[in-house]
Design an enzyme around this catalytic site. Structure first.
Site, PDB file in Angstrom:
ATOM      1  N   ASP A 443      44.751  36.103 113.192  1.00 56.88           N
ATOM      2  CA  ASP A 443      45.711  36.744 114.094  1.00 56.88           C
ATOM      3  C   ASP A 443      46.198  35.723 115.123  1.00 56.88           C
ATOM      4  O   ASP A 443      45.594  34.654 115.293  1.00 56.88           O
ATOM      5  CB  ASP A 443      45.029  37.923 114.787  1.00 56.88           C
ATOM      6  CG  ASP A 443      46.020  38.952 115.321  1.00 56.88           C
ATOM      7  OD1 ASP A 443      47.241  38.705 115.245  1.00 56.88           O
ATOM      8  OD2 ASP A 443      45.563  40.001 115.810  1.00 56.88           O
ATOM      9  N   GLU A 446      50.909  32.296 115.168  1.00 56.37           N
ATOM     10  CA  GLU A 446      52.288  31.802 114.989  1.00 56.37           C
ATOM     11  C   GLU A 446      52.464  30.329 115.388  1.00 56.37           C
ATOM     12  O   GLU A 446      53.366  29.696 114.809  1.00 56.37           O
ATOM     13  CB  GLU A 446      53.246  32.697 115.776  1.00 56.37           C
ATOM     14  CG  GLU A 446      53.445  34.065 115.193  1.00 56.37           C
ATOM     15  CD  GLU A 446      52.210  34.955 115.338  1.00 56.37           C
ATOM     16  OE1 GLU A 446      51.966  35.772 114.449  1.00 56.37           O
ATOM     17  OE2 GLU A 446      51.478  34.802 116.334  1.00 56.37           O
ATOM     18  N   ASP A 522      52.137  44.091 114.243  1.00 54.38           N
ATOM     19  CA  ASP A 522      52.113  45.267 115.116  1.00 54.38           C
ATOM     20  C   ASP A 522      53.332  46.156 114.890  1.00 54.38           C
ATOM     21  O   ASP A 522      54.246  46.236 115.729  1.00 54.38           O
ATOM     22  CB  ASP A 522      52.039  44.828 116.578  1.00 54.38           C
ATOM     23  CG  ASP A 522      50.822  43.963 116.852  1.00 54.38           C
ATOM     24  OD1 ASP A 522      49.879  43.997 116.041  1.00 54.38           O
ATOM     25  OD2 ASP A 522      50.815  43.260 117.878  1.00 54.38           O
TER      26      ASP A 522
END
Length: 788
Positions: A443, A446, A522
């Site tokens: 998670d 990026e 999300d």
């Protein structure tokens, strides 16, 4: 000082009044100062185009065509894949490619074409280059699939990375898919799409773009053929798409258009032509076979940010067991860490985590751990100290460590573009394994850094090793998560060599399938979020990432019982079947939505478990062929325009068509059927395609139709594998493939081929092998004989 950013800073501090809010303000200003010093100034630029053709140099599979101001290298590989690179660009180095480049096709020869151009003719495609540098890809029959106009690029006069633009034309009937995970898909409408992996910082819906996974990969579907085009550069960019309009006029008004603008990197391109299945096979051979998940990872996963303690995990698991609901994995979010620090455990709330993991494993339930890349920047943190000793963290142009802000506070970031750093990070998973975890969920990769304003990521001037070439975050950003996945996957293979790793990632790039899957991130709770969930899974599958899924119920908010149930029913037919929610969202356990929803949810969960042998077969076939589990309904008939425009249903493998309910209050829905006979699996009612039919969709189920003649491996009542066979139409035959899982190791199970056909008044099912036909290896259950 920028006044608007100052206002944002004041608002950020005032709205929270917490240390973390102040950190995000400092991080934003620090990022701005770092880039102001570290990024090269972009002064005057010199525009370039290839110019007129001068000479050619034939070579293996093609050759080099020289123009007055550039040169073009063309190679057609043995598998029909076409590569071309401008201005000296070669296929390697590349983060997308798996190992070596494919071998050139010795039969593909560079030869003169009309009007002073040249061409390379191959079995699956012909590439034609005009004397001014336009590149056309044609079918073997001569139909133009795409025409790339001569590229333009702008070079800084003082040196540096060139930015460039490539405009392409496609057939008027063509439709665009891909570009990674796009919430507004799967078919990409007219508009501009950014190529920069982005954490939106909030729950997203169909109108949000870009998201966590962007790829310069387009799948273009037209009447003449399907082709995939990949521009192999990881730099920031945009793709502007415009669909064609048939009969709208003459000339360029009729063609579709794609314009790619990239801020740097090489001008190189790969093209694959053929049927969708052939194109995805070629893509997998180029970028790597999809990782095969362990069998348990194809079951039902339950996750939540906010389990909070071992007692809460036991309560949730007991709730599933007491109600007889299948459960295969439980995911622990950042709240199980010690102050949110990666590779740690909160010993107060999870004092006996290995014991908990053992208890769950005895019941067939695995623990999956979140893993974030950011490491708390504090001496005494074991990961920070070992990473410092390894010189593992990203630095700026002045040599100082780059710090951002994530859940543990001030944090530093491993440079995963260095093999030595990947090896160090891979060894850290031993701590997770010792704690009892069997799977891993990447998670915030990026990578994300919380900033009060500006981009929520690292400074663009941050330096990266880039496998020894050196460069900055402008080039490394989009491949950061890909390299992190490589580090985790290879580390787990070393630490647990007898088990297939289970790893999935929020972010990634072309080739991420080599190391695992992805999930939606999300997604917002709401009916638009439900629709976006399907778009993301289908779009990623067409980019070569077959294993993905959404947060069932949506990440934020409180889904209504109807929305939750419809999401769960969809999720039961997607590769990654996981419920998940944020700390502040409503509960996601099936019994929290009332007795009626619980019973309907039980049906969906039990059906997923029954279909596990089919999902394992699809996983095995995806690894061998690159074909996604979830396929658009046009997969086998891309020339059918009605199917090409269908976005609210999908094929699960070759055998099932799933039509989820995506709107509230629906108890019937229209379904666009491909050619052939289809059975409603609940009622055994028969429908004939092609065409649109109206199918019942009561709250208890979503429409699922089986193709006539399908042979589907399912789990029998005794837990063993059985074959569910749907009767073929009279005078026709059917069949299917079965790959029985040989455990969670690396054994290569055999592909079993079955055929079903009529012999007189009965349906006969036989196994076909190299030695001829034989009786099936598994019990057979025939369905559809009494169909209406």
């Amino acid at each position: 000082m920028n006044g608007r950013d100052l206002v944002r800073s004041v608002k950020a501090v005032g709205s929270a009044g917490a240390p973390q809010a102040l950190r995000t303000v400092r991080a934003a200003w620090r990022r701005r100062r770092t880039d102001a010093v570290g990024l090269p100034a972009r002064g005057a630029e010199r525009a370039r185009v290839p110019g007129p053709m001068r000479d050619v140099e034939p070579g293996p599979g093609g050759g080099v065509i020289r123009f007055s101001r550039s040169e073009l290298r063309i190679v057609v590989a043995m598998n029909g894949v076409v590569f071309w690179g401008w201005d000296g660009a070669e296929p390697l180095p590349s983060y997308a490619l798996a190992g070596r480049c494919p071998e050139p096709d010795p039969r593909a020869v560079l030869e003169p074409d009309k009007d002073g151009g040249w061409r390379v003719v191959a079995e699956r495609a012909t590439v034609v280059v005009s004397r001014h540098g336009a590149v056309e890809v044609r079918t073997p029959g001569g139909v133009i699939l795409r025409r790339d106009l001569p590229p333009r690029w702008w070079e800084p006069v003082g040196g540096g990375e060139a930015r460039w633009m490539q405009r392409s034309e496609v057939a008027a009937d063509a439709r665009f898919f891909g570009l990674g995970g796009r919430a507004s898909g799967p078919r990409l409408r007219n508009g501009t799409y950014r190529l920069w992996n982005t954490d939106p910082g909030r729950a997203f819906g169909p109108g949000d773009d870009p998201l966590y996974i962007t790829m310069p990969v387009q799948l273009v579907v037209a009447d003449a053929a399907t082709h995939l085009v990949f521009h192999d550069t990881s730099w920031d960019g945009t793709v502007t798409l415009r669909e064609g309009e048939e009969g709208a006029g003459s000339g360029h008004d009729q063609v579709g258009m794609s314009e790619l603008r990239i801020a740097g990197g090489p001008l190189r391109c790969w093209v694959m032509v053929g049927t969708p299945a052939r194109v995805l096979l070629a893509w997998a051979s180029l970028t790597g076979a999809p990782a095969l998940p362990p069998s348990w990872a194809l079951g039902h996963h339950h996750a939540r940010w906010g389990f909070g303690s071992e007692q809460e995990v036991r309560r949730i698991v007991a709730g599933y067991q007491e109600r007889g609901l299948p459960l295969d994995a439980v995911h622990l979010d950042i709240d199980h860490h010690d102050e949110h620090q990666v590779f740690t455990v909160d010993q107060e709330r999870f004092p006996k985590l290995p014991q908990l993991a053992d208890e769950l494993l005895r019941d067939g339930i695995r623990l999956v751990s979140i893993v974030n890349p950011a490491v708390k920047a504090a001496p005494g943190n074991a990961v920070h100290d070992s990473g410092t000793a390894e010189d593992a963290f990203v630095r700026d142009a002045s040599g100082r460590l780059v710090e951002g802000v994530v859940w543990p506070g001030e944090a530093v970031y491993p440079d995963f573009t260095h093999a030595r750093v990947r090896a160090w990070w891979g060894r850290l998973y031993q701590e997770r394994l010792t704690a009892g975890f069997k799977g891993f969920w990447h998670d915030m990769n990026e990578p994300t850094s919380f900033n009060a304003f500006g981009e929520s990521t690292l400074p663009r001037s941050a330096r990266h090793f880039l496998e020894g070439r050196g460069g900055d975050h402008r080039e490394a950003h989009n491949v950061y998560a890909l390299c992190m996945a490589q580090a985790g996957y290879e580390g787990l293979r070393d630490l647990v060599p007898d088990e297939r790793p289970f790893l999935f990632s929020r972010s990634g790039w072309a080739g991420i399938q080599r190391y695992g899957g992805t999930w939606s991130g999300d997604v917002a709770t709401g009916w638009p979020g439900l629709r976006a969930s399907l778009s993301l899974v289908m779009g990623l599958g067409l980019c070569g990432v077959p294993y993905s899924g959404p947060d069932v119920g949506g990440y934020d908010g409180h889904p209504s019982p109807e929305l939750y149930l419809r999401w769960l029913q969809l999720g039961a037919y997607l590769p990654l079947f996981r419920t998940h929610a944020s700390l502040r969202a409503g509960r996601r356990e099936p019994w929290e939505f009332g007795a009626e929803v619980l019973e309907h949810a039980r049906v969906a969960l039990v059906e997923r478990r029954r279909l596990l042998p089919y999902f394992m077969t699809l996983a095995q076939l995806a690894r061998r062929t690159g074909a996604p589990y979830v396929r658009p309904v046009w997969w086998s008939a891309p020339e059918d325009r009605a199917l090409r425009d269908c976005e609210d249903a999908f094929l699960l493998g070759d055998c099932l068509l799933v039509a989820p309910v995506l709107d509230p209050g629906s108890d019937r829905r229209a379904v666009q059927l491909p050619r052939g006979r289809w059975y409603d699996t609940a009622t055994e009612r028969v429908y004939e395609g092609p065409g649109q039919v109206l199918v019942d969709a009561p709250l208890s189920r979503i429409p699922v139709l089986a193709r006539a003649g399908a042979v589907i491996p399912v789990r029998g009542d005794d837990g063993g594998l059985e074959l569910e066979v749907w009767a073929p139409a009279r005078g026709r035959s059917g069949g299917g493939l079965v790959v029985a899982d040989a455990g969670d190791g690396w054994d290569e199970p055999e592909i079993e081929r079955y055929v079903a056909r009529w012999e007189g008044r009965k349906v006969v099912v036989q196994r076909e092998g190299e030695d001829g036909v034989s009786e099936p290896s598994h019990p057979v259950r025939l369905r559809g004989l009494g169909a209406r």
